[in-house]
Design a protein around this motif. Sequence first.
Motif, PDB file in Angstrom:
ATOM      1  N   ALA A   1       0.836  -1.203   0.000  1.00  8.91           N
ATOM      2  CA  ALA A   1       0.000   0.000   0.000  1.00  8.91           C
ATOM      3  C   ALA A   1       0.867   1.248   0.000  1.00  8.91           C
ATOM      4  O   ALA A   1       0.554   2.228  -0.683  1.00  8.91           O
ATOM      5  N   ASP A   2       1.981   1.224   0.752  1.00  6.57           N
ATOM      6  CA  ASP A   2       2.903   2.356   0.765  1.00  6.57           C
ATOM      7  C   ASP A   2       3.512   2.575  -0.612  1.00  6.57           C
ATOM      8  O   ASP A   2       3.638   3.713  -1.081  1.00  6.57           O
ATOM      9  N   ASP A   3       3.914   1.492  -1.280  1.00 15.81           N
ATOM     10  CA  ASP A   3       4.478   1.600  -2.631  1.00 15.81           C
ATOM     11  C   ASP A   3       3.453   2.190  -3.600  1.00 15.81           C
ATOM     12  O   ASP A   3       3.787   3.038  -4.433  1.00 15.81           O
ATOM     13  N   ALA A   4       2.208   1.749  -3.487  1.00 17.86           N
ATOM     14  CA  ALA A   4       1.152   2.266  -4.362  1.00 17.86           C
ATOM     15  C   ALA A   4       0.921   3.752  -4.092  1.00 17.86           C
ATOM     16  O   ALA A   4       0.735   4.536  -5.030  1.00 17.86           O
ATOM     17  N   ALA A   5       0.951   4.156  -2.834  1.00 21.35           N
ATOM     18  CA  ALA A   5       0.772   5.571  -2.488  1.00 21.35           C
ATOM     19  C   ALA A   5       1.940   6.408  -3.009  1.00 21.35           C
ATOM     20  O   ALA A   5       1.745   7.511  -3.532  1.00 21.35           O
ATOM     21  N   ASP A   6       3.172   5.876  -2.881  1.00 23.60           N
ATOM     22  CA  ASP A   6       4.348   6.570  -3.415  1.00 23.60           C
ATOM     23  C   ASP A   6       4.221   6.752  -4.921  1.00 23.60           C
ATOM     24  O   ASP A   6       4.480   7.839  -5.455  1.00 23.60           O
ATOM     25  N   ASP A   7       3.836   5.680  -5.622  1.00 21.77           N
ATOM     26  CA  ASP A   7       3.683   5.739  -7.077  1.00 21.77           C
ATOM     27  C   ASP A   7       2.607   6.743  -7.470  1.00 21.77           C
ATOM     28  O   ASP A   7       2.775   7.508  -8.428  1.00 21.77           O
ATOM     29  N   ALA A   8       1.493   6.757  -6.751  1.00 19.32           N
ATOM     30  CA  ALA A   8       0.396   7.683  -7.063  1.00 19.32           C
ATOM     31  C   ALA A   8       0.830   9.131  -6.853  1.00 19.32           C
ATOM     32  O   ALA A   8       0.520  10.002  -7.673  1.00 19.32           O
ATOM     33  N   ALA A   9       1.564   9.394  -5.787  1.00 18.22           N
ATOM     34  CA  ALA A   9       2.037  10.758  -5.523  1.00 18.22           C
ATOM     35  C   ALA A   9       3.017  11.198  -6.603  1.00 18.22           C
ATOM     36  O   ALA A   9       2.931  12.321  -7.124  1.00 18.22           O
ATOM     37  N   ASP A  10       3.948  10.323  -6.958  1.00 22.73           N
ATOM     38  CA  ASP A  10       4.934  10.645  -7.982  1.00 22.73           C
ATOM     39  C   ASP A  10       4.259  10.856  -9.337  1.00 22.73           C
ATOM     40  O   ASP A  10       4.567  11.812 -10.058  1.00 22.73           O
ATOM     41  N   ASP A  11       3.324   9.976  -9.691  1.00 19.82           N
ATOM     42  CA  ASP A  11       2.605  10.109 -10.960  1.00 19.82           C
ATOM     43  C   ASP A  11       1.829  11.423 -11.036  1.00 19.82           C
ATOM     44  O   ASP A  11       1.829  12.095 -12.074  1.00 19.82           O
TER      45      ASP A  11
ATOM     46  N   ALA B   1       2.493  14.238  -9.464  1.00 18.48           N
ATOM     47  CA  ALA B   1       3.444  15.340  -9.603  1.00 18.48           C
ATOM     48  C   ALA B   1       3.990  15.428 -11.027  1.00 18.48           C
ATOM     49  O   ALA B   1       4.089  16.514 -11.608  1.00 18.48           O
ATOM     50  N   VAL B   2       4.321  14.278 -11.605  1.00 21.18           N
ATOM     51  CA  VAL B   2       4.857  14.239 -12.978  1.00 21.18           C
ATOM     52  C   VAL B   2       3.829  14.774 -13.969  1.00 21.18           C
ATOM     53  O   VAL B   2       4.147  15.609 -14.823  1.00 21.18           O
ATOM     54  N   GLU B   3       2.600  14.297 -13.869  1.00 19.81           N
ATOM     55  CA  GLU B   3       1.570  14.734 -14.819  1.00 19.81           C
ATOM     56  C   GLU B   3       1.239  16.214 -14.666  1.00 19.81           C
ATOM     57  O   GLU B   3       1.010  16.912 -15.658  1.00 19.81           O
ATOM     58  N   ALA B   4       1.222  16.717 -13.438  1.00 18.92           N
ATOM     59  CA  ALA B   4       0.974  18.152 -13.223  1.00 18.92           C
ATOM     60  C   ALA B   4       2.092  18.986 -13.829  1.00 18.92           C
ATOM     61  O   ALA B   4       1.840  20.000 -14.490  1.00 18.92           O
ATOM     62  N   MET B   5       3.335  18.544 -13.650  1.00 21.56           N
ATOM     63  CA  MET B   5       4.463  19.278 -14.199  1.00 21.56           C
ATOM     64  C   MET B   5       4.456  19.210 -15.725  1.00 21.56           C
ATOM     65  O   MET B   5       4.673  20.208 -16.413  1.00 21.56           O
ATOM     66  N   ARG B   6       4.172  18.032 -16.290  1.00 17.54           N
ATOM     67  CA  ARG B   6       4.136  17.877 -17.754  1.00 17.54           C
ATOM     68  C   ARG B   6       3.050  18.772 -18.369  1.00 17.54           C
ATOM     69  O   ARG B   6       3.276  19.443 -19.368  1.00 17.54           O
ATOM     70  N   ARG B   7       1.851  18.775 -17.784  1.00 17.26           N
ATOM     71  CA  ARG B   7       0.758  19.619 -18.299  1.00 17.26           C
ATOM     72  C   ARG B   7       1.132  21.095 -18.253  1.00 17.26           C
ATOM     73  O   ARG B   7       0.852  21.839 -19.194  1.00 17.26           O
ATOM     74  N   THR B   8       1.778  21.507 -17.176  1.00 20.87           N
ATOM     75  CA  THR B   8       2.171  22.912 -17.052  1.00 20.87           C
ATOM     76  C   THR B   8       3.226  23.269 -18.086  1.00 20.87           C
ATOM     77  O   THR B   8       3.120  24.290 -18.769  1.00 20.87           O
ATOM     78  N   PHE B   9       4.265  22.440 -18.205  1.00 16.98           N
ATOM     79  CA  PHE B   9       5.299  22.690 -19.211  1.00 16.98           C
ATOM     80  C   PHE B   9       4.701  22.769 -20.606  1.00 16.98           C
ATOM     81  O   PHE B   9       5.082  23.620 -21.400  1.00 16.98           O
ATOM     82  N   ASP B  10       3.790  21.878 -20.937  1.00 19.52           N
ATOM     83  CA  ASP B  10       3.226  21.842 -22.281  1.00 19.52           C
ATOM     84  C   ASP B  10       2.335  23.042 -22.587  1.00 19.52           C
ATOM     85  O   ASP B  10       1.980  23.264 -23.738  1.00 19.52           O
ATOM     86  N   ALA B  11       1.997  23.823 -21.583  1.00 20.54           N
ATOM     87  CA  ALA B  11       1.212  25.046 -21.792  1.00 20.54           C
ATOM     88  C   ALA B  11       2.098  26.289 -21.917  1.00 20.54           C
ATOM     89  O   ALA B  11       1.610  27.367 -22.220  1.00 20.54           O
ATOM     90  N   VAL B  12       3.411  26.125 -21.702  1.00 25.12           N
ATOM     91  CA  VAL B  12       4.342  27.255 -21.744  1.00 25.12           C
ATOM     92  C   VAL B  12       4.944  27.362 -23.148  1.00 25.12           C
ATOM     93  O   VAL B  12       5.369  26.358 -23.721  1.00 25.12           O
ATOM     94  N   PRO B  13       4.997  28.583 -23.702  1.00 23.09           N
ATOM     95  CA  PRO B  13       5.506  28.760 -25.068  1.00 23.09           C
ATOM     96  C   PRO B  13       7.036  28.716 -25.155  1.00 23.09           C
ATOM     97  O   PRO B  13       7.713  29.744 -25.159  1.00 23.09           O
TER      98      PRO B  13
END
Length: 144
Positions: A46-56, A58-70
Amino acid sequence: MNKSMKLLIALLAVFGLVAAACGDDDSSTDAGTDDAAEESSDDAAADDAADDAADDAAVEAMRRTFDAVPFDGRVAIGEGERDEAPMLYIGEELGSMVGQAGAPQIDIAVDPLECTNNCADNLPNSIAVLAAAPRGTLLHAPDC
């Protein structure tokens, strides 16, 4: 100040201020008890799944933000080679102007979520880490 430097400052402001601290500073743990030291395999999974979910997240939020920057961005220092990590990988292209002539070309060093365990456990002191520089000025550091 040229256009690339203004963009770098904007990127650093966005991610420097978005450094997400999960949990409250007054959180407490039960460190030192025998029960806390004897974690079951179900709890570990369960801890591993929570770690993976938190990391995922963060990655997706950062990717979406970068892809909106010119800009035409490239990950120079990230979380591994493309085949080894589903995260922001070395060589990944980011930004809304990838491949466009005249776009500011930026290299990025990134760790979307440092101290993943704390975030997954709703504890303080997790942070998003970003460095940005003109193309070719960050050390290319692939995993060995």
